[in-house]
Design a protein around this motif. Structure first.
Motif, PDB file in Angstrom:
ATOM      1  N   GLU A  31       0.862  -1.173   0.000  1.00 48.44           N
ATOM      2  CA  GLU A  31       0.000   0.000   0.000  1.00 48.44           C
ATOM      3  C   GLU A  31       0.895   1.217   0.000  1.00 48.44           C
ATOM      4  O   GLU A  31       1.882   1.263   0.741  1.00 48.44           O
ATOM      5  CB  GLU A  31      -0.875   0.007   1.254  1.00 48.44           C
ATOM      6  CG  GLU A  31      -2.287  -0.421   0.939  1.00 48.44           C
ATOM      7  CD  GLU A  31      -3.225  -0.180   2.105  1.00 48.44           C
ATOM      8  OE1 GLU A  31      -3.281   0.980   2.579  1.00 48.44           O
ATOM      9  OE2 GLU A  31      -3.848  -1.163   2.541  1.00 48.44           O
ATOM     10  N   VAL A  32       0.564   2.181  -0.813  1.00 46.30           N
ATOM     11  CA  VAL A  32       1.389   3.387  -0.898  1.00 46.30           C
ATOM     12  C   VAL A  32       0.722   4.488  -0.083  1.00 46.30           C
ATOM     13  O   VAL A  32      -0.456   4.776  -0.277  1.00 46.30           O
ATOM     14  CB  VAL A  32       1.527   3.853  -2.372  1.00 46.30           C
ATOM     15  CG1 VAL A  32       2.479   5.035  -2.457  1.00 46.30           C
ATOM     16  CG2 VAL A  32       1.988   2.712  -3.262  1.00 46.30           C
ATOM     17  N   ASN A  60       0.343   8.032   0.148  1.00 46.81           N
ATOM     18  CA  ASN A  60       0.639   9.186  -0.697  1.00 46.81           C
ATOM     19  C   ASN A  60       0.859  10.483   0.080  1.00 46.81           C
ATOM     20  O   ASN A  60       1.209  11.504  -0.500  1.00 46.81           O
ATOM     21  CB  ASN A  60      -0.444   9.358  -1.765  1.00 46.81           C
ATOM     22  CG  ASN A  60      -0.183   8.418  -2.941  1.00 46.81           C
ATOM     23  OD1 ASN A  60       0.966   8.023  -3.176  1.00 46.81           O
ATOM     24  ND2 ASN A  60      -1.226   8.037  -3.658  1.00 46.81           N
ATOM     25  N   CYS A 111       4.775   9.602   0.161  1.00 43.57           N
ATOM     26  CA  CYS A 111       5.448   9.409  -1.130  1.00 43.57           C
ATOM     27  C   CYS A 111       5.633  10.756  -1.836  1.00 43.57           C
ATOM     28  O   CYS A 111       4.698  11.556  -1.913  1.00 43.57           O
ATOM     29  CB  CYS A 111       4.597   8.479  -2.017  1.00 43.57           C
ATOM     30  SG  CYS A 111       5.244   8.272  -3.688  1.00 43.57           S
ATOM     31  N   TYR A 159       3.943  -1.552  -9.832  1.00 44.47           N
ATOM     32  CA  TYR A 159       3.637  -0.118  -9.678  1.00 44.47           C
ATOM     33  C   TYR A 159       3.427   0.600 -11.005  1.00 44.47           C
ATOM     34  O   TYR A 159       3.928   0.177 -12.048  1.00 44.47           O
ATOM     35  CB  TYR A 159       4.806   0.570  -8.965  1.00 44.47           C
ATOM     36  CG  TYR A 159       5.040   0.092  -7.562  1.00 44.47           C
ATOM     37  CD1 TYR A 159       4.223   0.521  -6.516  1.00 44.47           C
ATOM     38  CD2 TYR A 159       6.085  -0.793  -7.262  1.00 44.47           C
ATOM     39  CE1 TYR A 159       4.448   0.091  -5.213  1.00 44.47           C
ATOM     40  CE2 TYR A 159       6.311  -1.227  -5.974  1.00 44.47           C
ATOM     41  CZ  TYR A 159       5.494  -0.787  -4.950  1.00 44.47           C
ATOM     42  OH  TYR A 159       5.720  -1.213  -3.670  1.00 44.47           O
ATOM     43  N   ILE A 161       0.938   7.650 -11.172  1.00 46.18           N
ATOM     44  CA  ILE A 161      -0.397   8.227 -11.366  1.00 46.18           C
ATOM     45  C   ILE A 161      -0.232   9.380 -12.368  1.00 46.18           C
ATOM     46  O   ILE A 161       0.550  10.307 -12.139  1.00 46.18           O
ATOM     47  CB  ILE A 161      -0.982   8.744 -10.031  1.00 46.18           C
ATOM     48  CG1 ILE A 161      -1.062   7.587  -9.017  1.00 46.18           C
ATOM     49  CG2 ILE A 161      -2.351   9.386 -10.260  1.00 46.18           C
ATOM     50  CD1 ILE A 161      -1.543   8.003  -7.633  1.00 46.18           C
ATOM     51  N   GLU A 179       1.065   4.443  -7.785  1.00 47.68           N
ATOM     52  CA  GLU A 179      -0.012   3.583  -7.310  1.00 47.68           C
ATOM     53  C   GLU A 179       0.268   2.137  -7.708  1.00 47.68           C
ATOM     54  O   GLU A 179       1.123   1.871  -8.547  1.00 47.68           O
ATOM     55  CB  GLU A 179      -1.374   4.038  -7.854  1.00 47.68           C
ATOM     56  CG  GLU A 179      -1.534   3.861  -9.347  1.00 47.68           C
ATOM     57  CD  GLU A 179      -2.889   4.352  -9.848  1.00 47.68           C
ATOM     58  OE1 GLU A 179      -3.784   4.579  -9.024  1.00 47.68           O
ATOM     59  OE2 GLU A 179      -3.030   4.509 -11.073  1.00 47.68           O
ATOM     60  N   GLU A 229      -0.623  -0.978  -9.634  1.00 40.32           N
ATOM     61  CA  GLU A 229      -1.411  -1.271 -10.827  1.00 40.32           C
ATOM     62  C   GLU A 229      -1.729  -2.764 -10.940  1.00 40.32           C
ATOM     63  O   GLU A 229      -2.856  -3.146 -11.188  1.00 40.32           O
ATOM     64  CB  GLU A 229      -0.648  -0.830 -12.082  1.00 40.32           C
ATOM     65  CG  GLU A 229      -1.462  -1.049 -13.358  1.00 40.32           C
ATOM     66  CD  GLU A 229      -0.719  -0.645 -14.612  1.00 40.32           C
ATOM     67  OE1 GLU A 229       0.512  -0.796 -14.652  1.00 40.32           O
ATOM     68  OE2 GLU A 229      -1.384  -0.184 -15.556  1.00 40.32           O
ATOM     69  N   LYS A 237      -1.659  -5.659  -8.664  1.00 41.39           N
ATOM     70  CA  LYS A 237      -1.423  -6.126  -7.298  1.00 41.39           C
ATOM     71  C   LYS A 237      -1.133  -7.622  -7.235  1.00 41.39           C
ATOM     72  O   LYS A 237      -0.387  -8.072  -6.373  1.00 41.39           O
ATOM     73  CB  LYS A 237      -2.584  -5.757  -6.381  1.00 41.39           C
ATOM     74  CG  LYS A 237      -3.935  -6.299  -6.778  1.00 41.39           C
ATOM     75  CD  LYS A 237      -5.011  -5.671  -5.892  1.00 41.39           C
ATOM     76  CE  LYS A 237      -6.383  -6.236  -6.221  1.00 41.39           C
ATOM     77  NZ  LYS A 237      -7.435  -5.570  -5.428  1.00 41.39           N
TER      78      LYS A 237
END
Lengths: 278, 98
Positions: free
Chosen positions: B23-24, B26, B29, B47, B50, B57, B59, B61
């Motif tokens: 999980e990023v 943001n 980041c 990944y 965006i 994000e 992409e 998973k």
């Protein structure tokens, strides 16, 4: 194994705690080369302490029936050791010095008769090599029979109550030449799927993902100077760790050789297909 | 370096049944000021950037290698997190027994 390591009870409020202290003082006065171990240092997994423990003839002295000292030795070493429980002398005398001398006598008697038993682990050279092989494109994929395999491409070999762990031929072929290996310390405990050090190849940096839960009891230190062993002999001289498993039934979660071969062939074909399509 | 993705299995369980991916955060980041270390590092194309931002994000998973957390170490902002391994192992064990 010439070093002598004695691990006394650390609880001086315990029934036999004080006697343990007197006994180790006497032992060290008689033989200054004997190592007095520390339960605290083992609990903190200090590498030097674990190394001393694992390279010595070990006697634990327990001050009560909780047997912390013995449990600590069992946790960090796979070798046989002598356990002396001070409270076993309670009935014979009330005098603490006399009890301590009885403990010293027992320890000395053990050391006088102790044999230099070899470690339980089996050297890879002595094991029979037997492989399944498949040709994939121009590559030959080798899977060693009798081992257990994780889907992260590590193998586990049962060796009595210990296991040896390494990476598979498939993984070493996919990552190419390994030039750096960072191994974790002896005494380190991991859960299934946890990181057990890492390595870097000309293609990728990656974690060693533990194929079972347990404590590291031996690391292949040859890999530090010769990381190429991982590529040259992944099922033999390129082994990574010997571990004391928490629960040997975790092997049920892994694949036997034939299933891993099917899985590996599919994975290798996908990998090749990806390269062709690029 | 497992090759995962939709349609693959991990420990005999369909990859889509295993909720393991990063999980990023943001808020942390900053896209490594345009360097995107995790994106460059991960060989499994997990990944993506965006569009029009300096943010990342997830992409793909299911391409993420179950139990691998190598990208987390690369992140200078500590913006990546993973599920608890023992929870995931529990899910895998349950899926295997059904």
């Amino acid at each position: 194994m010439s070093k002598k390591y004695i691990l006394p009870c650390a609880g001086f409020d315990r029934p036999g705690g004080k006697v343990s202290k007197i006994a180790v003082d006497i032992i060290q006065s008689l033989d200054s080369s004997s190592i007095i171990g520390s339960i605290g240092a083992l609990a903190a997994e200090r590498p030097g302490e674990i190394k001393d423990l694992r390279s010595s003839d070990v006697v634990s002295i327990d001050g009560c029936s909780v047997k912390c000292a013995s449990k600590m030795v069992e946790k960090h070493s796979a070798r046989e050791f002598e356990a002396v429980e001070v409270t076993a002398f309670v009935d014979s005398t009330d005098n603490e010095d006399e009890k301590a001398r009885a403990v010293v006598d027992m320890v000395q008697q053990h050391w006088a008769t102790a044999t230099t038993a070899p470690p339980k682990t089996i050297e890879p050279e002595s094991l029979e090599y037997d492989f399944l092989t498949e040709m994939i494109d121009k590559f030959i994929l080798r899977v060693k029979k009798g081992l257990f395999y994780s889907d992260n491409d590590f193998w586990v070999q049962q060796e009595e109550d210990l296991v040896r762990v390494g990476l598979t031929d498939l993984l070493q072929q996919m990552i190419s030449d390994v030039f750096f290996v960072e191994l974790t310390d002896v005494g380190h405990h991991v859960e299934f799927g946890d990181e057990l050090g890492s390595f870097e190849s000309t293609k990728i940096a990656m974690e060693i993902i533990s194929p079972l839960s347990g404590t590291v009891v031996e690391t292949n230190t040859n890999l530090e100077d010769s990381p190429e062993l991982l590529n040259e002999d992944p099922y033999g001289a390129g082994w990574l760790y010997v571990m004391h498993p928490d629960d040997i039934s975790e092997l049920d979660l892994l694949k036997p050789a034939d299933e891993y071969m099917t899985y590996g062939v599919e994975k290798a074909k996908r990998e090749l297909g990806k390269k062709v399509s690029k | 370096m497992s090759e995962g993705g939709i349609g693959s299995t991990f420990m005999s369980v369909a990859r889509e049944k295993i909720p393991w991916w990063p999980e990023v955060d943001n808020n942390k980041c900053d896209g490594c000021a345009g360097e995107f270390d995790c994106l460059k590092f991960c060989p499994h194309k997990v990944y993506k950037i965006i569009d029009g931002t300096l943010l990342i994000e997830v992409e793909n998973k299911y391409n993420c290698v179950v139990f691998c957390r190598a990208c987390q170490k690369m992140c200078p902002k500590d913006a990546l997190s993973f599920p608890n391994k023992s929870d995931i192992l529990k899910i895998i064990k349950e899926a295997r027994s059904t």
